[in-house]
Enzyme design. Structure first.
Site, PDB file in Angstrom:
ATOM      1  N   HIS A  83       6.222   1.629   1.448  1.00 44.68           N
ATOM      2  CA  HIS A  83       5.981   1.494   0.018  1.00 44.68           C
ATOM      3  C   HIS A  83       7.185   0.807  -0.619  1.00 44.68           C
ATOM      4  O   HIS A  83       8.039   1.443  -1.247  1.00 44.68           O
ATOM      5  CB  HIS A  83       5.769   2.892  -0.588  1.00 44.68           C
ATOM      6  CG  HIS A  83       4.962   2.899  -1.843  1.00 44.68           C
ATOM      7  ND1 HIS A  83       3.604   2.690  -1.860  1.00 44.68           N
ATOM      8  CD2 HIS A  83       5.325   3.100  -3.136  1.00 44.68           C
ATOM      9  CE1 HIS A  83       3.158   2.763  -3.101  1.00 44.68           C
ATOM     10  NE2 HIS A  83       4.191   3.012  -3.901  1.00 44.68           N
ATOM     11  N   SER A 119       1.188  -0.153  -6.543  1.00 45.12           N
ATOM     12  CA  SER A 119       1.569   1.250  -6.663  1.00 45.12           C
ATOM     13  C   SER A 119       0.962   1.859  -7.920  1.00 45.12           C
ATOM     14  O   SER A 119      -0.251   1.908  -8.062  1.00 45.12           O
ATOM     15  CB  SER A 119       3.096   1.362  -6.655  1.00 45.12           C
ATOM     16  OG  SER A 119       3.493   2.711  -6.575  1.00 45.12           O
ATOM     17  N   GLU A 153       3.514   5.389   1.124  1.00 45.48           N
ATOM     18  CA  GLU A 153       2.545   4.407   1.641  1.00 45.48           C
ATOM     19  C   GLU A 153       1.460   5.079   2.478  1.00 45.48           C
ATOM     20  O   GLU A 153       0.321   4.604   2.519  1.00 45.48           O
ATOM     21  CB  GLU A 153       3.260   3.335   2.469  1.00 45.48           C
ATOM     22  CG  GLU A 153       2.441   2.075   2.687  1.00 45.48           C
ATOM     23  CD  GLU A 153       2.123   1.337   1.395  1.00 45.48           C
ATOM     24  OE1 GLU A 153       1.256   0.437   1.432  1.00 45.48           O
ATOM     25  OE2 GLU A 153       2.734   1.646   0.351  1.00 45.48           O
TER      26      GLU A 153
END
Length: 475
Positions: free
Chosen positions: A337, A195, A307
């Site tokens: 995500h 991330s 995501e």
């Protein structure tokens, strides 16, 4: 009074004075004294050298608690160590699991919401179980770094004007400590980011190729040197850490030379020049059943949207890497995500990371395209491994959101969904240097410079394991 034999006393000489024994004469004493003095000096030097070579004596030994460290509650021989950082003017907690015999280490960076007391790699993902003792590598998990982008800031952060010098700590101060206390070499290591830290992990590898031989990036955002990227940096820093001044205090005004230097996608050529290996992955933004069960409705939306953005950025990043001729391994994955996604990616990329660190010479200027594997949703403990194919023709591969994986080719085509998939491979560019043993194949359309790699079609990667106790989205 006891009687003493007269032969214990020296006999008098001609002048009446007692004569010394032969071993007490100066002609004998002087050489003996010199020899003894030399021995003492050599002994002292040897003791000094041994005391200054602690790293060599402490290579490995995960069962040995280092000075000033404590055992972590997560077990698996993870130690909590406080490392003094002069540049940050504070102690930094680093969670470390020593290798058995190796001098190489894997640095694991946290995400946007990193905690100050422990790394999520010891809670949301049990990294020390993924990289277990058989991996024989030291795990290095720095604590903290929320919203920092793991870089050196020009100014202070937030209202407290806190100094942030993450790059200096990670590439200078921490390596010195690791070398001294854990025997970790200052070169030939790996770095992993996810991330927020995915792009910075690549940037750190680009800037410090001697330290990081391989980099794995998961669900990242790599194109930051543009108005949209700068807006994303500002928004996340403000919402997560209230760093309203970060947009200026980190790298100066957006669009400056520093923003370009810290844009992972604009410096990919350095990875090629230095023979480094890049491993990338992202989910497909389709949540698995286990993610749906674990996430609250609001978190589900966040995991899907974040995501989806990351998947677009990752596809573009793969195209840019292919154009730069970088050695790229693409790990097919699925999901949102969250840490369940990144747990799968860590497991699937482990063999690639270890092989790339051990490779000699390192992989250089080689595009690898191998068979893409299905990733089943059923739990499994099998590891991913496959060998690179030398000649083949291109074709498409498909993936179901919760049972298989999606990856992208250099042509930026995306995977189609289907319960069953047929795998294919594309020929690779010859190279004098050996490639890592794990490789895999692109999703659809062929390109003149294909790029990606992954896992064995017959292997599976656990989608739901006890190593993922939580599944909260992390930016």
């Amino acid at each position: 009074m006891a009687w003493i034999p007269t032969d214990h006393f020296p006999a008098p000489d001609s002048t009446g004075a007692a004569t010394r024994p032969a071993w007490l004469r100066p002609a004998v004493l002087r050489p003996v004294a010199i020899v003894l003095a030399v021995c003492v000096v050599l002994f002292a030097l040897a003791a000094l050298l041994v005391s200054n070579n602690k790293a060599g004596a402490l290579i490995g030994h995960p069962e040995k608690l280092r000075p000033g460290c404590t055992w972590d509650s997560s077990g698996n021989y993870v130690q909590n160590c406080k490392v003094w950082s002069p540049s940050n003017n504070r102690w930094v907690i680093v969670q470390i699991r020593a290798s058995n015999t190796s001098t190489q280490g894997v640095y694991l960076l946290d995400g946007m919401r990193a905690r100050d007391d422990r790394s999520a790699w010891t809670t949301d993902v049990q990294a020390a179980k993924v990289y277990d003792g058989k991996s024989d590598t030291t795990l290095v998990m720095p604590v903290g770094g929320a919203s920092s982008f793991y870089t050196d800031w020009n100014g202070g952060a937030g209202a407290a004007n806190t100094p942030i010098k993450q790059e200096t700590f990670l590439t200078s101060e921490l390596p010195d400590y690791l070398n001294r206390e854990f025997g970790v070499a200052k070169s030939g290591n790996a770095i992993v980011g996810l991330s927020m830290s995915a792009g910075p992990a690549v940037t750190l590898a680009e800037k410090h190729p001697e330290q990081f031989k391989v980099v794995q990036a998961m669900s990242g955002y790599y194109q930051t040197n543009n108005p949209l990227g700068a807006l994303g940096v500002f928004a996340t820093q403000t919402m997560v850490s209230n760093y309203t001044n970060g947009i200026l205090n980190m790298w100066g005004a957006p669009g400056s030379a520093q923003w370009q230097q810290n844009d992972a996608s604009q410096n990919l050529a350095k990875l090629k020049e230095n023979g480094q290996v890049l491993i990338v992955s992202s989910g497909n933004a389709f949540l698995s059943p286990s993610e749906m069960r674990k996430l609250k409705p609001a978190d589900q939306i966040s995991a899907i949207l974040l995501e989806a953005l990351s998947a677009v950025s990752t596809i573009l990043f793969q195209l840019q890497a292919a154009q730069a001729g970088v050695s790229v391994i693409t790990i097919p994955n699925y999901g949102g995500h969250d840490w369940e996604n990144w747990n799968r990616a860590l497991q699937a990329g482990k063999t690639n990371v270890i092989d790339a660190m051990k490779a000699a010479p390192p992989v250089t200027n080689k595009t690898m395209v191998l068979n893409a594997a299905r990733i089943a949703s059923a739990p499994s403990s099998s590891e991913s491994s496959s060998a690179a194919s030398t000649t083949s023709s291109s074709s498409s591969s498909s993936a179901a959101p919760s049972a298989s994986s999606s990856s992208s080719s250099a042509a930026a085509s995306s995977s189609s969904t289907s319960p069953s998939s047929s795998d294919a491979s594309v020929s690779t560019t010859p190279s004098a240097a050996p490639a890592p043993s794990n490789t895999s194949a692109p999703a659809s359309a062929a390109a003149s410079t294909p790029v990606c790699a992954s896992v064995d079609p017959s292997a599976t990667v656990a989608a739901n394991t006890s190593a993922v106790p939580t599944c909260a989205p992390v930016n």
